[in-house]
Write a protein that holds these residues in place. Structure first.
Motif, PDB file in Angstrom:
ATOM      1  N   ILE A 156       0.843  -1.181   0.000  1.00  0.00           N
ATOM      2  CA  ILE A 156       0.000   0.000   0.000  1.00  0.00           C
ATOM      3  C   ILE A 156       0.883   1.236   0.000  1.00  0.00           C
ATOM      4  CG2 ILE A 156      -0.215   0.260   2.512  1.00  0.00           C
ATOM      5  CD1 ILE A 156      -3.198   0.958   2.015  1.00  0.00           C
ATOM      6  N   ARG A 157       0.470   2.253  -0.736  1.00  0.00           N
ATOM      7  CA  ARG A 157       1.165   3.540  -0.770  1.00  0.00           C
ATOM      8  C   ARG A 157       0.133   4.641  -0.530  1.00  0.00           C
ATOM      9  NH1 ARG A 157       3.324   0.953  -5.190  1.00  0.00           N
ATOM     10  NH2 ARG A 157       2.168   2.242  -6.664  1.00  0.00           N
ATOM     11  N   LEU A 158       0.455   5.537   0.395  1.00  0.00           N
ATOM     12  CA  LEU A 158      -0.441   6.632   0.746  1.00  0.00           C
ATOM     13  C   LEU A 158       0.204   7.951   0.354  1.00  0.00           C
ATOM     14  CD1 LEU A 158      -1.331   5.484   4.390  1.00  0.00           C
ATOM     15  CD2 LEU A 158      -2.450   4.802   2.259  1.00  0.00           C
ATOM     16  N   LYS A 159      -0.557   8.827  -0.273  1.00  0.00           N
ATOM     17  CA  LYS A 159      -0.068  10.148  -0.654  1.00  0.00           C
ATOM     18  C   LYS A 159      -1.032  11.202  -0.106  1.00  0.00           C
ATOM     19  CE  LYS A 159       1.276  13.001  -4.624  1.00  0.00           C
ATOM     20  NZ  LYS A 159       1.354  13.071  -6.098  1.00  0.00           N
ATOM     21  N   PHE A 160      -0.556  11.966   0.891  1.00  0.00           N
ATOM     22  CA  PHE A 160      -1.366  12.991   1.531  1.00  0.00           C
ATOM     23  C   PHE A 160      -1.110  14.348   0.870  1.00  0.00           C
ATOM     24  CE2 PHE A 160      -0.425   9.722   4.592  1.00  0.00           C
ATOM     25  CZ  PHE A 160      -1.584   9.549   5.319  1.00  0.00           C
ATOM     26  N   SER A 161      -2.149  15.038   0.525  1.00  0.00           N
ATOM     27  CA  SER A 161      -2.020  16.390  -0.004  1.00  0.00           C
ATOM     28  C   SER A 161      -2.213  17.379   1.136  1.00  0.00           C
ATOM     29  CB  SER A 161      -3.060  16.631  -1.103  1.00  0.00           C
ATOM     30  OG  SER A 161      -3.034  17.981  -1.521  1.00  0.00           O
ATOM     31  N   GLU A 162      -1.194  18.176   1.411  1.00  0.00           N
ATOM     32  CA  GLU A 162      -1.231  19.196   2.463  1.00  0.00           C
ATOM     33  C   GLU A 162      -1.472  18.569   3.839  1.00  0.00           C
ATOM     34  OE1 GLU A 162      -3.833  22.352   1.348  1.00  0.00           O
ATOM     35  OE2 GLU A 162      -3.034  22.478  -0.687  1.00  0.00           O
ATOM     36  N   PHE A 163      -0.548  17.732   4.216  1.00  0.00           N
ATOM     37  CA  PHE A 163      -0.620  17.014   5.498  1.00  0.00           C
ATOM     38  C   PHE A 163      -0.088  17.894   6.623  1.00  0.00           C
ATOM     39  CE2 PHE A 163       1.458  14.505   8.765  1.00  0.00           C
ATOM     40  CZ  PHE A 163       0.615  13.429   8.991  1.00  0.00           C
ATOM     41  N   GLN A 164      -0.772  17.891   7.762  1.00  0.00           N
ATOM     42  CA  GLN A 164      -0.272  18.587   8.946  1.00  0.00           C
ATOM     43  C   GLN A 164      -0.741  17.850  10.193  1.00  0.00           C
ATOM     44  OE1 GLN A 164      -0.483  22.804   8.773  1.00  0.00           O
ATOM     45  NE2 GLN A 164       0.953  23.043  10.454  1.00  0.00           N
ATOM     46  N   LEU A 165       0.173  17.713  11.166  1.00  0.00           N
ATOM     47  CA  LEU A 165      -0.105  16.961  12.391  1.00  0.00           C
ATOM     48  C   LEU A 165       0.481  17.707  13.574  1.00  0.00           C
ATOM     49  CD1 LEU A 165      -1.133  14.257  13.672  1.00  0.00           C
ATOM     50  CD2 LEU A 165       1.191  13.388  13.334  1.00  0.00           C
ATOM     51  N   GLN A 166      -0.291  17.743  14.661  1.00  0.00           N
ATOM     52  CA  GLN A 166       0.181  18.385  15.895  1.00  0.00           C
ATOM     53  C   GLN A 166      -0.439  17.666  17.093  1.00  0.00           C
ATOM     54  OE1 GLN A 166       0.485  22.782  16.237  1.00  0.00           O
ATOM     55  NE2 GLN A 166      -0.907  22.563  17.970  1.00  0.00           N
ATOM     56  N   PRO A 167       0.373  16.994  17.912  1.00  0.00           N
ATOM     57  CA  PRO A 167      -0.167  16.206  19.021  1.00  0.00           C
ATOM     58  C   PRO A 167      -0.203  16.967  20.343  1.00  0.00           C
ATOM     59  CG  PRO A 167       2.112  15.620  18.669  1.00  0.00           C
ATOM     60  CD  PRO A 167       1.792  16.690  17.662  1.00  0.00           C
ATOM     61  N   PHE A 168      -0.554  18.224  20.314  1.00  0.00           N
ATOM     62  CA  PHE A 168      -0.664  19.027  21.533  1.00  0.00           C
ATOM     63  C   PHE A 168      -1.449  20.289  21.220  1.00  0.00           C
ATOM     64  CE2 PHE A 168       3.283  20.037  19.351  1.00  0.00           C
ATOM     65  CZ  PHE A 168       3.216  21.409  19.209  1.00  0.00           C
ATOM     66  N   GLU A 169      -2.002  20.908  22.254  1.00  0.00           N
ATOM     67  CA  GLU A 169      -2.710  22.173  22.085  1.00  0.00           C
ATOM     68  C   GLU A 169      -1.703  23.306  21.943  1.00  0.00           C
ATOM     69  OE1 GLU A 169      -6.784  23.789  23.964  1.00  0.00           O
ATOM     70  OE2 GLU A 169      -5.167  23.596  25.404  1.00  0.00           O
ATOM     71  N   ASN A 170      -2.032  24.299  21.148  1.00  0.00           N
ATOM     72  CA  ASN A 170      -1.137  25.443  20.967  1.00  0.00           C
ATOM     73  C   ASN A 170      -0.805  26.054  22.335  1.00  0.00           C
ATOM     74  OD1 ASN A 170      -0.064  28.088  20.418  1.00  0.00           O
ATOM     75  ND2 ASN A 170      -0.909  27.919  18.359  1.00  0.00           N
TER      76      ASN A 170
END
Length: 215
Positions: free
Chosen positions: A189-203
């Motif tokens: 399997i190959r995954l291609k994300f367009s405009e990916f963003q991840l943040q595991p905490f609150e600002n």
């Protein structure tokens, strides 16, 4: 052009007395607000008016402490036996977080982002495990994908080593590509994300701005 860059470089460096490193980029943040004045501030350049409602709908938030955004996800899936066929699917729909599985950091326990994508007869379950490492950074330590169609299904372990950032930074990539690790059968399997963003905490600075600056 070279002349413009040279002129800009001269203006920047004429008052710098020590060695320095400068990064010049053409990207700019799009500052987008909802009806509660909550701001989705991420690095991808788009017209704010057109992106406003669309971006907010595509933002996945787990208890306001784990945030995920992508505009679309393209999947290339090569099935296992007996079908041996390649299926291309593009998920434009908004993923649903699995509430019983997704969770934030709890002490030494890692965060988990568990998402389900659906389209026609194809279902994709994507799971990312995120650890808060010592030394001032966080990292996606594990990734898995389960995909099911009308004729086949497979489980995969994903290569997610590059998804990491400093403690106070989100991670973003305009075209993020993730593939499955080698398995005993021919399924891939190959995954291609367009405009990916991840943040595991609150600002930590402004809770009305979802994403911090990204790496």
């Amino acid at each position: 052009n070279d002349e413009l860059i040279g002129d800009l470089w001269h203006k920047i460096t004429q008052n710098v007395s020590k060695d320095a490193l400068f990064v010049i980029t053409g990207r700019q943040n799009a500052n987008i607000y909802d009806e509660n004045d909550t701001q989705v501030n991420h690095r991808f350049r788009r017209a704010a008016k057109a992106a406003k409602n669309d971006d907010l709908k595509r933002l996945v938030s787990v208890k306001s402490c784990l945030f995920y955004f992508t505009r679309s996800l393209a999947v290339t899936y090569t099935t296992s036996e007996p079908y041996w066929q390649t299926i291309d699917t593009k998920f434009d729909s908004i993923p649903k977080p699995v509430s019983d599985e997704s969770k934030c950091w709890e002490g030494k326990e890692p965060a988990v982002l568990d998402l389900t994508y659906t389209k026609l007869d194809t279902t994709l379950k994507l799971t990312l495990t995120i650890a808060n490492k010592k030394g001032g950074y966080w990292r996606v330590t594990k990734g898995s994908a389960f995909i099911q169609t009308s004729k086949s299904s497979d489980d995969f372990t994903l290569d997610v080593n590059e998804i990491t950032a400093g403690d106070k930074f989100s991670y973003s990539c305009s075209q993020l590509k993730i593939a499955s690790k080698n398995t005993s059968n021919s399924a891939q399997i190959r995954l291609k994300f367009s405009e990916f963003q991840l943040q595991p905490f609150e600002n930590p600075v402004n809770k009305k701005i979802v994403f911090t600056s990204s790496e």
